[in-house]
Write a protein that holds these residues in place. Structure first.
Motif, short mmCIF file in Angstrom:
data_model
loop_
_atom_site.label_atom_id
_atom_site.label_comp_id
_atom_site.label_asym_id
_atom_site.label_seq_id
_atom_site.Cartn_x
_atom_site.Cartn_y
_atom_site.Cartn_z
N ARG A 169 130.64 103.69 62.75
CA ARG A 169 131.38 103.12 63.87
C ARG A 169 130.62 101.97 64.52
N VAL A 170 129.31 102.13 64.72
CA VAL A 170 128.57 101.21 65.58
C VAL A 170 127.71 100.20 64.81
N CYS A 171 127.21 100.53 63.66
CA CYS A 171 126.20 99.69 63.02
C CYS A 171 126.67 99.04 61.72
N ALA A 172 127.59 99.70 61.00
CA ALA A 172 127.92 99.27 59.64
C ALA A 172 128.49 97.85 59.60
N SER A 173 129.18 97.43 60.68
CA SER A 173 129.81 96.10 60.65
C SER A 173 128.76 95.02 60.44
N CYS A 174 127.56 95.19 60.96
CA CYS A 174 126.51 94.16 60.80
C CYS A 174 125.47 94.52 59.74
N HIS A 175 125.24 95.82 59.55
CA HIS A 175 124.16 96.19 58.62
C HIS A 175 124.69 96.70 57.28
N GLY A 176 126.03 96.73 57.12
CA GLY A 176 126.62 97.16 55.85
C GLY A 176 126.78 98.67 55.79
N GLY A 184 123.18 91.46 60.14
CA GLY A 184 121.84 91.99 60.42
C GLY A 184 121.08 92.23 59.12
N PRO A 185 119.76 92.40 59.22
CA PRO A 185 118.95 92.61 58.02
C PRO A 185 119.25 93.95 57.33
N THR A 186 118.84 94.05 56.09
CA THR A 186 119.03 95.31 55.36
C THR A 186 118.21 96.42 56.03
N ASN A 189 115.15 100.91 52.55
CA ASN A 189 113.69 100.90 52.33
C ASN A 189 112.99 100.01 53.35
N ASN A 190 113.36 100.19 54.62
CA ASN A 190 112.88 99.29 55.67
C ASN A 190 111.77 99.98 56.48
N THR A 191 110.56 99.51 56.34
CA THR A 191 109.41 100.17 56.98
C THR A 191 109.42 100.04 58.51
N ARG A 192 110.25 99.12 59.04
CA ARG A 192 110.32 99.02 60.50
C ARG A 192 110.96 100.28 61.11
N LEU A 193 111.63 101.08 60.27
CA LEU A 193 112.28 102.30 60.77
C LEU A 193 111.27 103.42 61.07
N GLN A 194 110.03 103.20 60.73
CA GLN A 194 108.98 104.18 61.04
C GLN A 194 108.79 104.33 62.54
N PHE A 198 110.06 101.38 68.83
CA PHE A 198 110.69 100.09 68.49
C PHE A 198 112.20 100.28 68.30
N LEU A 199 112.57 101.34 67.57
CA LEU A 199 113.99 101.58 67.26
C LEU A 199 114.80 101.84 68.53
N VAL A 200 114.27 102.73 69.38
CA VAL A 200 115.02 103.08 70.59
C VAL A 200 115.21 101.82 71.44
N GLY A 206 118.53 95.81 72.85
CA GLY A 206 118.79 94.61 72.08
C GLY A 206 117.50 94.10 71.44
N LEU A 207 117.70 93.28 70.38
CA LEU A 207 116.55 92.75 69.65
C LEU A 207 116.96 91.40 69.09
N GLY A 208 116.39 90.33 69.62
CA GLY A 208 116.75 89.00 69.13
C GLY A 208 118.25 88.81 69.13
N TYR A 209 118.83 88.64 67.94
CA TYR A 209 120.27 88.41 67.84
C TYR A 209 121.08 89.70 67.84
N MET A 210 120.40 90.84 67.86
CA MET A 210 121.17 92.10 67.89
C MET A 210 121.44 92.48 69.34
N PRO A 211 122.72 92.64 69.70
CA PRO A 211 123.04 93.07 71.07
C PRO A 211 122.60 94.53 71.29
N PRO A 212 122.52 94.97 72.56
CA PRO A 212 122.13 96.37 72.83
C PRO A 212 123.28 97.31 72.47
N VAL A 213 123.50 97.48 71.16
CA VAL A 213 124.68 98.18 70.65
C VAL A 213 124.78 99.64 71.07
N ALA A 214 123.63 100.26 71.35
CA ALA A 214 123.64 101.69 71.67
C ALA A 214 123.45 101.94 73.16
C1 HEC Z 1 126.56 92.87 66.12
C2 HEC Z 1 125.77 93.08 64.92
C3 HEC Z 1 124.82 94.26 64.91
C4 HEC Z 1 125.11 95.57 65.15
C5 HEC Z 1 126.46 96.16 65.54
C6 HEC Z 1 123.88 96.29 64.94
N1 HEC Z 1 122.88 95.44 64.59
FE1 HEC Z 1 120.95 95.94 64.15
N2 HEC Z 1 120.50 94.00 63.93
C7 HEC Z 1 121.36 92.95 64.02
C8 HEC Z 1 120.65 91.70 63.87
C9 HEC Z 1 121.25 90.30 63.89
C10 HEC Z 1 119.28 92.04 63.70
C11 HEC Z 1 118.10 91.11 63.56
C12 HEC Z 1 117.56 90.90 64.96
C13 HEC Z 1 116.49 89.83 65.04
O1 HEC Z 1 115.39 90.11 64.51
O2 HEC Z 1 116.78 88.80 65.61
C14 HEC Z 1 119.23 93.50 63.73
C15 HEC Z 1 118.08 94.22 63.58
C16 HEC Z 1 118.01 95.61 63.52
C17 HEC Z 1 116.82 96.35 63.20
C18 HEC Z 1 115.47 95.78 62.86
C19 HEC Z 1 115.43 95.60 61.37
C20 HEC Z 1 114.41 94.66 60.87
O3 HEC Z 1 114.10 94.73 59.67
O4 HEC Z 1 113.95 93.80 61.64
C21 HEC Z 1 117.17 97.66 63.23
C22 HEC Z 1 116.28 98.85 62.92
C23 HEC Z 1 118.57 97.73 63.56
N3 HEC Z 1 119.05 96.47 63.72
C24 HEC Z 1 119.28 98.91 63.68
C25 HEC Z 1 120.61 98.95 64.10
C26 HEC Z 1 121.32 100.20 64.33
C27 HEC Z 1 120.75 101.59 64.13
C28 HEC Z 1 122.56 99.85 64.76
C29 HEC Z 1 123.66 100.77 65.22
C30 HEC Z 1 123.31 101.70 66.28
C31 HEC Z 1 122.63 98.40 64.75
N4 HEC Z 1 121.44 97.91 64.36
C32 HEC Z 1 123.78 97.68 65.08
C33 HEC Z 1 122.73 93.04 64.23
C34 HEC Z 1 123.41 94.18 64.56
#
Ligand code: HEC
Length: 249
Positions: A169-176, A184-186, A189-194, A198-200, A206-214
């Motif tokens: 529902r929340v992540c697949a649209s950007c991460h597949g 978003g990046p793959t 096998n992503n070591t950043r998930l350790q 960082f994950l929370v 939010g992280l760079g271009y990723m909005p605070p989705v959760a």
């Molecule tokens: C609107 C698109 C979008 C959604 C939805 C999204 N992400 Fe992301 N995500 C991104 C982008 C873009 C980045 C790269 C951010 C950057 O480094 O600028 C990213 C980065 C990440 C990273 C860091 C990966 C790395 O190798 O740097 C993680 C972990 C991650 N997302 C997990 C999640 C999870 C879990 C969810 C669902 C709860 C989620 N994302 C939902 C777009 C998205």
């Protein structure tokens, strides 16, 4: 020659009826789990579950639910194998007219994440899905008897199952859908998930271009989705629990 033709016809009929018999015969038997004890499986050893929201002989798991928990279906009735009381076996009619095997009145289901005999990933999911004892009751070991390892396994399976739905529902649209990446990046096998903190932070702030989705998800939901990504797509970094999320967010 004639006799030979007759013989092969008879053989064909015989083989045909064997195939038919196999289709009709769905077995239910028991297996033994080291921590949980005896529980019901199908003839191939795949775990069967009951759903505590069902009432006697009335399946209520359809549509989305039935994709995750496929019913054990049968043409006529199931055959009692080792450890199973034949008088507790029955069938219940589903909405589409198909027949679902019941045990002690509980409709029986598989769990899609169980891949092989011995997998019991559905045990305790949502607090409503349970393995079935040979007596036909939900297998709920009292928690004080359960070894710590089994408790963690059950919690992990539960969080992972909840997390999968959230990921879709929340992540697949950007991460597949398979975490293969997109906008978003793959996550495969992503070591950043350790790194749990960082994950929370990444998903709730939010992280760079990723909005605070959760940002609007509960601690439990954040824990579930992070547990899912950390234990899927070739990653094996283990579970994140609610308390940890509460501390870090
Ligand atoms: C609107 C698109 C979008 C959604 C939805 C999204 N992400 Fe992301 N995500 C991104 C982008 C873009 C980045 C790269 C951010 C950057 O480094 O600028 C990213 C980065 C990440 C990273 C860091 C990966 C790395 O190798 O740097 C993680 C972990 C991650 N997302 C997990 C999640 C999870 C879990 C969810 C669902 C709860 C989620 N994302 C939902 C777009 C998205």
């Amino acid at each position: 020659m004639k006799a030979k033709a007759k013989l092969s016809l008879a053989l064909a009929l015989f083989l045909g009826s064997l195939v038919l018999m196999q289709e009709v015969q769905v077995g239910v038997q028991t297996s033994e789990h080291p921590a949980l004890g005896a529980y019901l499986t199908d003839g191939q050893g795949r775990s069967l579950y009951l759903y505590t929201q069902d009432s006697q002989n009335t399946p209520t798991c359809y549509d989305q639910c039935a994709q995750t928990w496929p019913p054990l279906l049968v043409k006529e009735k199931a055959v009692a194998g080792k450890g199973v009381a034949p008088n507790l076996l029955g069938v219940a009619k589903r909405r589409d007219g198909s027949l679902q095997v019941t045990y002690n009145g509980w409709p029986l289901y598989y769990f899609v994440r169980d891949q092989k005999p011995g997998d019991v990933l559905g045990q305790g999911v949502g607090g409503v899905w349970f393995l079935v004892s040979p007596k036909g009751e939900a297998l709920k070991p009292s928690t004080d008897q359960q070894p710590a390892g089994a408790q963690t396994d059950a919690l992990l399976a539960q969080l992972k199952a909840e997390g999968e739905t959230l990921f879709t529902r929340v992540c697949a649209s950007c991460h597949g859908a398979q975490g293969q990446g997109g906008v978003g990046p793959t996550l495969q096998n992503n070591t950043r998930l350790q790194d749990v903190s960082f994950l929370v932070e990444a998903v709730t702030k939010g992280l760079g271009y990723m909005p605070p989705v959760a940002a609007n998800l509960t601690n439990r939901e954040v824990a579930a989705v992070l547990t899912f990504v950390r234990t899927s797509f070739g990653n094996s970094y283990g579970l994140v629990d609610e308390e940890e999320v509460a501390r870090l967010r």
